[in-house]
Design an enzyme around this catalytic site. Structure first.
Site, PDB file in Angstrom:
ATOM      1  N   HIS A  42       0.805  -1.216   0.000  1.00 26.09           N
ATOM      2  CA  HIS A  42       0.000   0.000   0.000  1.00 26.09           C
ATOM      3  C   HIS A  42       0.840   1.269   0.000  1.00 26.09           C
ATOM      4  CE1 HIS A  42      -3.550   2.373   0.484  1.00 26.09           C
ATOM      5  NE2 HIS A  42      -3.096   2.939   1.582  1.00 26.09           N
ATOM      6  N   CYS A  43       2.166   1.152   0.141  1.00 30.85           N
ATOM      7  CA  CYS A  43       2.987   2.353   0.317  1.00 30.85           C
ATOM      8  C   CYS A  43       3.779   2.743  -0.924  1.00 30.85           C
ATOM      9  CB  CYS A  43       3.932   2.149   1.497  1.00 30.85           C
ATOM     10  SG  CYS A  43       3.103   2.041   3.098  1.00 30.85           S
ATOM     11  N   ILE A  44       4.762   1.936  -1.282  1.00 25.04           N
ATOM     12  CA  ILE A  44       5.752   2.372  -2.265  1.00 25.04           C
ATOM     13  C   ILE A  44       5.160   2.598  -3.653  1.00 25.04           C
ATOM     14  CG2 ILE A  44       7.995   1.840  -3.291  1.00 25.04           C
ATOM     15  CD1 ILE A  44       8.666   0.278  -0.791  1.00 25.04           C
ATOM     16  N   ILE A  63       2.287   3.762  -4.318  1.00 26.98           N
ATOM     17  CA  ILE A  63       1.236   4.774  -4.250  1.00 26.98           C
ATOM     18  C   ILE A  63       1.736   6.100  -3.700  1.00 26.98           C
ATOM     19  CG2 ILE A  63      -0.938   5.373  -3.075  1.00 26.98           C
ATOM     20  CD1 ILE A  63      -1.679   2.411  -3.275  1.00 26.98           C
ATOM     21  N   ASP A  64       2.400   6.057  -2.555  1.00 23.56           N
ATOM     22  CA  ASP A  64       2.705   7.284  -1.813  1.00 23.56           C
ATOM     23  C   ASP A  64       3.513   8.320  -2.587  1.00 23.56           C
ATOM     24  OD1 ASP A  64       1.349   5.991   0.162  1.00 23.56           O
ATOM     25  OD2 ASP A  64       3.107   5.474   1.345  1.00 23.56           O
TER      26      ASP A  64
END
Length: 444
Positions: free
Chosen positions: A275-277, A279-280
């Site tokens: 969910h992080c790399i 998207i963020d």
């Protein structure tokens, strides 16, 4: 008077006599509420999914790396309450928001979960509460979105209630670093909010790192994930270049990391997941446009990483053609490892799902084997795969034209995989690392 009330809240945090509500009981919120209870606070867990709440009460696992009996036990003891009812936040001294912040289909920030959560809190917000946002987002979200939303209650931030931002730093499945052992960055909407947030997290984690503002704290998290995204893109590009030269990029990285300074190893793979790399970094790309700035390096890294599943499929086609003079159409492929990282069951943004799509578009029949993902759950990008199940862990590899290793789970018997498979495409270099590499293994 406001200072006296803030001092009372400070004392409640420092004496661990407070009640802490955590909203969103996923990969971030569930370990946090566990840490809250273990620190001696009374915990409240809130989630809009009634199935999660039911499973917590019944001691059933929905995140496989947690002991489900732990939460049922704390609920029975009265140290933890889990509910879908947002009115429970009225009884909390601190409210911590851990909800998703995905991208829209146009790759713009989707803050609907944060906004909806704030609206759900407003009817129950009271004086002398601390509200902390942990969801990853662009700099300015806490001050520009969360604070005004909460002030719809008629209460005033910095006077009646207090707001802070503290980015989550969870690494699911990491045995060395859990919630309590990872330092926590904290930024407050005002000095008192910062003081309160530091006092709360001081009781829960090994170290707090205060910064000057909520925007600075938001920027910390974005920076951490951009750092990883850019460096992974770099080694993915090097993999392609060195591969064309006949050089093994994994050998190069392993030799380079012997240098005791000036180098940090990152490893290539079939694409980014989680969910992080993936998207963020695009949260910053979107926000930068407001200042007429471009994020060229970030966007280029995104392009390189997004192209990796296509590269893997090309390697599969070339390997099949070279070994058996056949293509993917009509072939049987077993994808090993559907989760985005090893030893967890998280399939959010997993490149494994993209690989299935690309392979099936080329006519292959694809099964998957993942001991941590017995069945594919609903995802935003690939809802058509929901309900598809993993083959059995002891299933034979011999019936497949190609075995494609997308995630290097420890629970897989790689010696058996290599000995039984007709052809293996390894995107993680796990076969060589396990000492079972052979002539039928192709690196991708």
């Amino acid at each position: 008077m406001a200072r006296q009330r803030a001092d009372a809240l400070l004392s409640a945090f420092r004496d661990r006599q407070a009640t802490v509500a955590v909203i969103g009981l996923g990969y971030v919120g569930l370990p946090l509420v566990k840490a809250v209870v273990e620190a001696g606070f009374t915990g409240i867990g809130i989630d809009i999914d009634p199935d999660k709440i039911r499973m917590l009460h019944e001691g059933v696992a929905y995140l496989r790396h947690f002991d489900p009996a732990y939460f049922a036990g704390r609920i029975a003891e009265g140290r933890l309450a889990c509910t879908t009812d947002f009115s429970a936040v009225a009884g909390a001294d601190a409210i911590v928001i851990c909800v998703p912040t995905p991208l829209t289909k146009h790759r713009e920030p989707d803050l609907s979960y944060v906004a909806n959560t704030a609206r759900s809190i407003v009817p129950h917000l009271r004086k002398d509460q601390l509200v902390v946002l942990e969801s990853t987002t662009y700099p300015g979200t806490t001050q520009d979105l969360l604070v005004p939303a909460l002030e719809q209650s008629g209460l005033k931030s910095g006077t009646d209630f207090f707001v802070a931002f503290s980015p989550e730093r969870e690494d699911p499945g990491n045995p060395d670093y859990g919630t309590q052992s990872i330092p926590k960055v904290v930024g407050g909407a005002d000095p008192v909010a910062l003081e309160l947030a530091v006092a709360l997290y001081d009781q829960i984690v090994v170290k707090t790192v205060p910064v000057s503002s909520t925007a600075a704290a938001e920027a910390v998290k974005i920076t951490e994930n951009i750092f990883r995204a850019v460096n992974i893109a770099l080694v993915n590009e090097l993999k392609l270049i060195y591969g064309a030269m006949g050089i093994d990029v994994w050998e190069v990285i392993d030799a380079a990391k012997t240098k005791p300074f000036g180098f940090m190893p990152f490893y290539p793979g079939p694409g980014l997941g989680g969910h992080c790399i993936p998207i963020d970094p695009f949260y910053l790309t979107w926000k930068a446009r407001e200042f007429d700035m471009s994020t060229r390096l970030v966007e280029l890294a995104g392009e390189i990483n997004t192209a990796m599943p296509g590269h893997v499929v090309t390697v599969c086609m070339e390997a099949l053609n070279a070994r058996f003079a056949k293509g993917l159409k009509g072939g049987r492929v077993l994808l090993v490892g559907l989760a985005y990282k090893k030893n967890v069951g998280d399939i959010r943004e997993s490149p494994g799902l993209t690989l299935i799509r690309l392979l099936e578009e080329r006519g292959a029949k694809v099964d998957y084997l993942d001991p941590h993902v017995p069945q594919i759950t609903m995802t935003r990008e690939h809802p058509e795969y929901a309900g598809r199940g993993s083959v059995a862990a002891d299933a034979s590899f011999a019936g497949y034209d190609l075995t494609l290793i997308a995630t290097d789970h420890d629970a897989v018997d790689y010696a058996r995989l290599v000995s039984e498979s007709r052809l293996v495409v390894d995107t993680r270099n796990v076969c060589e690392r396990k000492g079972v590499s052979s002539a039928n293994v192709v690196k991708a």
